[in-house]
Design a protein around this motif. Structure first.
Motif, PDB file in Angstrom:
ATOM      1  N   SER A   1       0.843  -1.202   0.000  1.00  0.00           N
ATOM      2  CA  SER A   1       0.000   0.000   0.000  1.00  0.00           C
ATOM      3  C   SER A   1       0.877   1.252   0.000  1.00  0.00           C
ATOM      4  CB  SER A   1      -0.928   0.005   1.218  1.00  0.00           C
ATOM      5  OG  SER A   1      -0.184   0.058   2.412  1.00  0.00           O
ATOM      6  N   LEU A   2       0.277   2.377  -0.383  1.00  0.00           N
ATOM      7  CA  LEU A   2       0.968   3.661  -0.479  1.00  0.00           C
ATOM      8  C   LEU A   2       0.254   4.703   0.376  1.00  0.00           C
ATOM      9  CD1 LEU A   2       1.404   3.783  -4.363  1.00  0.00           C
ATOM     10  CD2 LEU A   2       3.147   3.136  -2.698  1.00  0.00           C
ATOM     11  N   PHE A   3       1.036   5.684   0.849  1.00  0.00           N
ATOM     12  CA  PHE A   3       0.442   6.855   1.481  1.00  0.00           C
ATOM     13  C   PHE A   3      -0.189   7.722   0.389  1.00  0.00           C
ATOM     14  CE2 PHE A   3       3.876   6.120   4.746  1.00  0.00           C
ATOM     15  CZ  PHE A   3       3.023   5.843   5.799  1.00  0.00           C
ATOM     16  N   SER A   4      -0.970   8.698   0.798  1.00  0.00           N
ATOM     17  CA  SER A   4      -1.626   9.573  -0.184  1.00  0.00           C
ATOM     18  C   SER A   4      -0.608  10.392  -0.992  1.00  0.00           C
ATOM     19  CB  SER A   4      -2.617  10.499   0.514  1.00  0.00           C
ATOM     20  OG  SER A   4      -1.945  11.280   1.488  1.00  0.00           O
ATOM     21  N   ASN A   5       0.610  10.611  -0.435  1.00  0.00           N
ATOM     22  CA  ASN A   5       1.624  11.362  -1.163  1.00  0.00           C
ATOM     23  C   ASN A   5       2.470  10.480  -2.092  1.00  0.00           C
ATOM     24  OD1 ASN A   5       3.222   9.976   0.612  1.00  0.00           O
ATOM     25  ND2 ASN A   5       4.058  11.781   1.648  1.00  0.00           N
ATOM     26  N   GLY A   6       2.152   9.173  -2.156  1.00  0.00           N
ATOM     27  CA  GLY A   6       2.849   8.280  -3.079  1.00  0.00           C
ATOM     28  C   GLY A   6       3.975   7.478  -2.461  1.00  0.00           C
ATOM     29  N   GLN A   7       4.339   7.758  -1.204  1.00  0.00           N
ATOM     30  CA  GLN A   7       5.387   6.971  -0.547  1.00  0.00           C
ATOM     31  C   GLN A   7       4.819   5.627  -0.105  1.00  0.00           C
ATOM     32  OE1 GLN A   7       6.612   9.800   2.522  1.00  0.00           O
ATOM     33  NE2 GLN A   7       8.604   9.900   1.512  1.00  0.00           N
ATOM     34  N   VAL A   8       5.699   4.638  -0.036  1.00  0.00           N
ATOM     35  CA  VAL A   8       5.279   3.292   0.350  1.00  0.00           C
ATOM     36  C   VAL A   8       4.901   3.277   1.831  1.00  0.00           C
ATOM     37  CG1 VAL A   8       5.982   0.890   0.550  1.00  0.00           C
ATOM     38  CG2 VAL A   8       6.715   2.236  -1.416  1.00  0.00           C
TER      39      VAL A   8
ATOM     40  N   ASP B   1       4.414  -8.973   6.789  1.00  0.00           N
ATOM     41  CA  ASP B   1       4.020  -7.617   6.412  1.00  0.00           C
ATOM     42  C   ASP B   1       4.833  -6.642   7.244  1.00  0.00           C
ATOM     43  OD1 ASP B   1       2.201  -8.682   4.692  1.00  0.00           O
ATOM     44  OD2 ASP B   1       0.446  -8.260   5.932  1.00  0.00           O
ATOM     45  N   TYR B   2       5.227  -5.544   6.618  1.00  0.00           N
ATOM     46  CA  TYR B   2       6.088  -4.549   7.259  1.00  0.00           C
ATOM     47  C   TYR B   2       5.554  -3.166   6.927  1.00  0.00           C
ATOM     48  CZ  TYR B   2      10.281  -1.638   7.757  1.00  0.00           C
ATOM     49  OH  TYR B   2      11.157  -0.652   8.082  1.00  0.00           O
ATOM     50  N   GLN B   3       5.205  -2.399   7.954  1.00  0.00           N
ATOM     51  CA  GLN B   3       4.715  -1.038   7.740  1.00  0.00           C
ATOM     52  C   GLN B   3       5.887  -0.072   7.817  1.00  0.00           C
ATOM     53  OE1 GLN B   3       1.583  -0.496  10.608  1.00  0.00           O
ATOM     54  NE2 GLN B   3       0.114  -1.568   9.318  1.00  0.00           N
ATOM     55  N   ASP B   4       6.010   0.739   6.795  1.00  0.00           N
ATOM     56  CA  ASP B   4       7.099   1.700   6.721  1.00  0.00           C
ATOM     57  C   ASP B   4       6.593   3.082   7.142  1.00  0.00           C
ATOM     58  OD1 ASP B   4       9.651   2.545   6.298  1.00  0.00           O
ATOM     59  OD2 ASP B   4       9.466   2.726   4.126  1.00  0.00           O
ATOM     60  N   ASP B   5       7.465   3.845   7.772  1.00  0.00           N
ATOM     61  CA  ASP B   5       7.140   5.217   8.164  1.00  0.00           C
ATOM     62  C   ASP B   5       8.388   6.059   7.940  1.00  0.00           C
ATOM     63  OD1 ASP B   5       6.328   7.600   9.247  1.00  0.00           O
ATOM     64  OD2 ASP B   5       5.902   6.805  11.245  1.00  0.00           O
TER      65      ASP B   5
END
Length: 159
Positions: free
Chosen positions: A84-91, A121-125
């Motif tokens: 999935s992607l953030f609204s700004n296009g980053q993963v 699954d790995y959530q990136d920030d």
């Protein structure tokens, strides 16, 4: 009363041993008295497997001998796929795929090749880059542990 407790304890231990129960990590590898592990240099998976084999009283050989089995760790790789992607296009989220290929050659036999994949699954920030890098390292260590356990269970099934 103490006699009843001793009898219950004895009965419980007989029941557990008769059903094939083993402590975690304690696998019946008596059919492997010695083994050679071939892998890439400084392989962390090979180090984990070596430690587990030694714990289970399997002698590790320094060089290949035809009279002993050889475990060849062909490769272990980590891939990641965007989930999935953030609204700004980053993963925002990755799926980590840890792939392991190995071959087991029994004495006077042909190599049997095995492979499997493990998923996380790995959530990136991006705002927590250092913490997320550490989390990724811990997750990779966990995947290696799980892979080593899986290979050990496979070895225990072979007779």
């Amino acid at each position: 009363m103490a006699r009843f407790s001793v009898i219950c304890l004895l009965f419980s231990s007989i029941l557990l041993s008769s059903c094939g129960f083993h402590l975690r990590g304690d696998l019946p590898l008596s059919h492997f008295s010695a083994m050679y592990i071939q892998s890439q240099r400084h392989s962390e998976l090979a180090a984990l497997l070596s430690a587990r084999l030694e714990y289970n009283k399997v002698q590790l050989l320094e060089s290949y001998q035809k009279s002993a089995p050889m475990l060849h760790l062909i490769n272990d790789t980590l891939e990641r796929r965007t989930l999935s992607l953030f609204s700004n296009g980053q993963v925002a989220e990755y799926e980590l795929i840890y792939k392991v290929r190995y071959a087991l050659t029994m004495p006077d036999g042909e190599p049997s090749e095995y492979q499997f994949e493990l998923f996380r699954d790995y959530q990136d920030d991006p705002n927590q880059a250092l913490a997320k890098a550490k989390e990724l390292d811990l997750m990779l260590d966990e995947l290696r542990q799980q892979a080593a356990n899986r290979i050990m269970r496979q070895l225990a099934r072979l007779h």
